[in-house]
Design a protein around this motif. Structure first.
Motif, PDB file in Angstrom:
ATOM      1  N   VAL A  81      -5.776  11.251 -15.253  1.00 41.97           N
ATOM      2  CA  VAL A  81      -4.745  10.218 -15.426  1.00 41.97           C
ATOM      3  C   VAL A  81      -4.509   9.334 -14.212  1.00 41.97           C
ATOM      4  O   VAL A  81      -4.208   8.151 -14.355  1.00 41.97           O
ATOM      5  CB  VAL A  81      -3.378  10.775 -15.907  1.00 41.97           C
ATOM      6  N   LEU A  96      -7.016   4.631 -19.626  1.00 42.67           N
ATOM      7  CA  LEU A  96      -5.727   3.990 -19.358  1.00 42.67           C
ATOM      8  C   LEU A  96      -4.936   3.775 -20.646  1.00 42.67           C
ATOM      9  O   LEU A  96      -3.721   3.917 -20.679  1.00 42.67           O
ATOM     10  CB  LEU A  96      -5.979   2.642 -18.670  1.00 42.67           C
ATOM     11  N   VAL A 115      -4.807   4.878 -13.505  1.00 47.02           N
ATOM     12  CA  VAL A 115      -3.548   4.214 -13.141  1.00 47.02           C
ATOM     13  C   VAL A 115      -3.657   3.588 -11.750  1.00 47.02           C
ATOM     14  O   VAL A 115      -3.111   2.511 -11.490  1.00 47.02           O
ATOM     15  CB  VAL A 115      -2.363   5.206 -13.218  1.00 47.02           C
ATOM     16  N   GLY A 127      -2.449  -1.116 -19.911  1.00 46.18           N
ATOM     17  CA  GLY A 127      -3.262  -0.659 -21.036  1.00 46.18           C
ATOM     18  C   GLY A 127      -2.912  -1.399 -22.316  1.00 46.18           C
ATOM     19  O   GLY A 127      -3.776  -1.691 -23.142  1.00 46.18           O
ATOM     20  N   SER A 171       0.673   2.527 -16.913  1.00 37.49           N
ATOM     21  CA  SER A 171      -0.411   2.737 -17.883  1.00 37.49           C
ATOM     22  C   SER A 171      -0.115   1.976 -19.176  1.00 37.49           C
ATOM     23  O   SER A 171      -1.016   1.401 -19.791  1.00 37.49           O
ATOM     24  CB  SER A 171      -0.637   4.233 -18.151  1.00 37.49           C
ATOM     25  N   SER A 221      -4.046   8.336 -20.464  1.00 34.17           N
ATOM     26  CA  SER A 221      -2.971   8.380 -19.457  1.00 34.17           C
ATOM     27  C   SER A 221      -1.567   8.357 -20.081  1.00 34.17           C
ATOM     28  O   SER A 221      -0.731   9.205 -19.722  1.00 34.17           O
ATOM     29  CB  SER A 221      -3.104   7.225 -18.463  1.00 34.17           C
TER      30      SER A 221
END
Ligand code: PFF
Length: 442
Positions: A52, A417, A56, A389, A385, A421
């Motif tokens: 994760v 992402l 990020v 994202g 994120s 995440s």
């Protein structure tokens, strides 16, 4: 006035790694790993970093570079006024962390000076008395003030002349010291037992223990200086040609390597000198008590090791504290049109005042660390994120397109992402908030 730029791509990587590598690697890693998690904590931590944090980290850098703005302004510049609250989170979090970080730096400086001029405590009682003296009264305020002053001097010299120049010198010295100390620690009697207890001991139930999960998330975000606007600020001084994914991998690898190397120094010391209980009962001060005590029993060699270790810690800390100060400073310069000097003066005075409760009360320092250094960073990571994202995903592609970075790597990062995440960080955030609430009064 034209915005400053890093002199080189390496300068940016070293500055970002300098922010990441700090007291969190030397002190946070040791005390979190020793709360019973052992290898399960380590594995959780590595998973969080790889799965994760890395996407990020790239997203945070993209936001900074593509907007060319400070952390306060970048979200609203990218997606409009509705997102300005996120910018505020990125200013409040570094102010909160910076306030108590300066207190920890003060303790580090005090311990270093004590090792140089007076020697080390001969037993744990003497060490506790020593720690009591550095963590209260006027010496704690003096340590905090001096640390903030040094930080302010570097930041007021600017991005190239201050931050880049300092980190270019400090990072190689820091690595050299770490390696020397890790080699020395490998010669101690409790070395293997130390590695085993904290880094290799496997107990699968620990993998699901909420405190370990919270520790892994907190350590990963804190240690990478992630989710807090630092990478936005630093990347806003970058050129288009830098290959951000590669640089983010460089930063994350350096940071993780330092965390592991630091563990290979502290754990053998703790085990060799029978200090395990003192560390795992862990208050924030554990390392400042047990490490000097252990080294104290080694006479002259111990004193030299203590001097090297606490110098290393102070160098690591200052390259982090400058990044914490740079976030509010660049935000004030951009929003209020202030000069760098004025912004540095106001922001560091604010950090001093906000740090007073932590300086005067250990319990408050611990709570500040849990809230600002834990939950808020994870929340920041979650928002980033979602933001890159889902809200402005094209920004991610366009920015990375411009730098010609590896397409497969980019696809992987974008996928993580968007799909991995957000739910994983949301899970980490919920577990952390519940675990924190449960342990709040302990
Ligand atoms: N990453 C630094 C450390 O591990 O000590 C501390 C830190 C700096 C945390 C900057 C968060 C931050 F934004």
């Amino acid at each position: 006035m034209a915005r400053e730029k890093w002199r080189s791509g390496l300068g940016f990587v070293l500055a970002a790694a300098g922010s990441a590598v700090g007291l969190g690697n030397l002190w946070g890693f040791a005390y979190r790993a020793s709360q019973g998690g052992g290898a399960a904590f380590l594995l959780l931590y590595l998973l969080v970093v790889l799965v994760v944090c890395l996407p990020v980290l790239v997203a945070e850098m993209v936001l900074g570079r593509s907007t060319g703005s400070s952390a306060l302004i970048a979200p609203e510049k990218a997606a409009g006024k509705n997102w300005s609250l996120m910018g505020w989170l990125f200013v409040i979090a570094p102010l909160g962390i910076g306030s108590y970080y300066a207190v920890l730096m003060g303790w580090t400086a005090d311990t270093l000076l004590h090792s140089i001029f007076f020697g080390l405590p001969s037993d744990i009682n003497e060490a506790e008395a020593f720690f009591g003296s550095i963590s209260s009264g006027s010496s704690v305020l003096l340590g905090q003030l001096v640390s903030l002053f040094l930080t302010a001097v570097v930041v007021s010299a600017g991005v190239r002349g201050g931050i880049e120049r300092l980190t270019k010198w400090c990072m190689p010295i820091l690595f050299a010291l770490l390696i020397i100390l890790a080699i020395w620690a490998a010669t101690l009697s409790g070395t293997w037992e130390g590695y085993r207890t904290f880094l290799l001991k496997w107990d699968s139930s620990q993998f699901f223990n909420p405190t370990n999960i919270r520790n892994a998330f907190t350590q990963a975000f804190f240690s990478l200086s992630l989710g807090i606007g630092i990478m936005i600020s630093y990347a806003s001084y970058l050129d288009r040609k830098n290959k951000l994914p590669k640089e983010a991998i460089g930063v994350a690898s350096l940071d993780t390597a330092v965390g592991l190397l630091a563990g290979m120094i502290t754990f053998p010391i703790v085990i060799s000198f029978g200090l395990k209980e003192a560390v795992s009962e862990s208050t924030v001060g554990a390392l400042f008590i047990s490490l000097p005590t252990g080294l104290g029993s080694l006479g002259f060699t111990g004193r030299i090791v203590a001097i090297l270790f606490f110098s290393l810690a102070y160098i690591a800390a200052i390259t982090s504290s400058i990044s914490l100060l740079e976030v509010p400073v660049s935000s004030m310069m951009e929003r209020l049109g202030w000069t760098r000097y004025k912004a540095v003066f106001v922001a560091s005075s604010l950090l001093f005042l906000l740090g007073l409760p932590s300086a005067l009360n250990l319990n408050i320092l611990g709570k500040m660390d849990s809230v600002f250094g834990g939950v808020l960073l994870i929340l920041g990571g979650f928002l980033l994120s979602i933001f890159l994202g889902w809200i402005v995903p094209s920004r991610f592609d366009q920015d990375l397109d411009g730098s010609n970075s590896n397409l497969r790597l980019r696809k992987y990062l974008k996928f993580m992402l968007r799909w991995v995440s957000p739910p994983v960080i949301a899970f980490g955030l919920i577990v952390s908030v519940i675990d924190l609430a449960k342990n709040w009064s302990s």
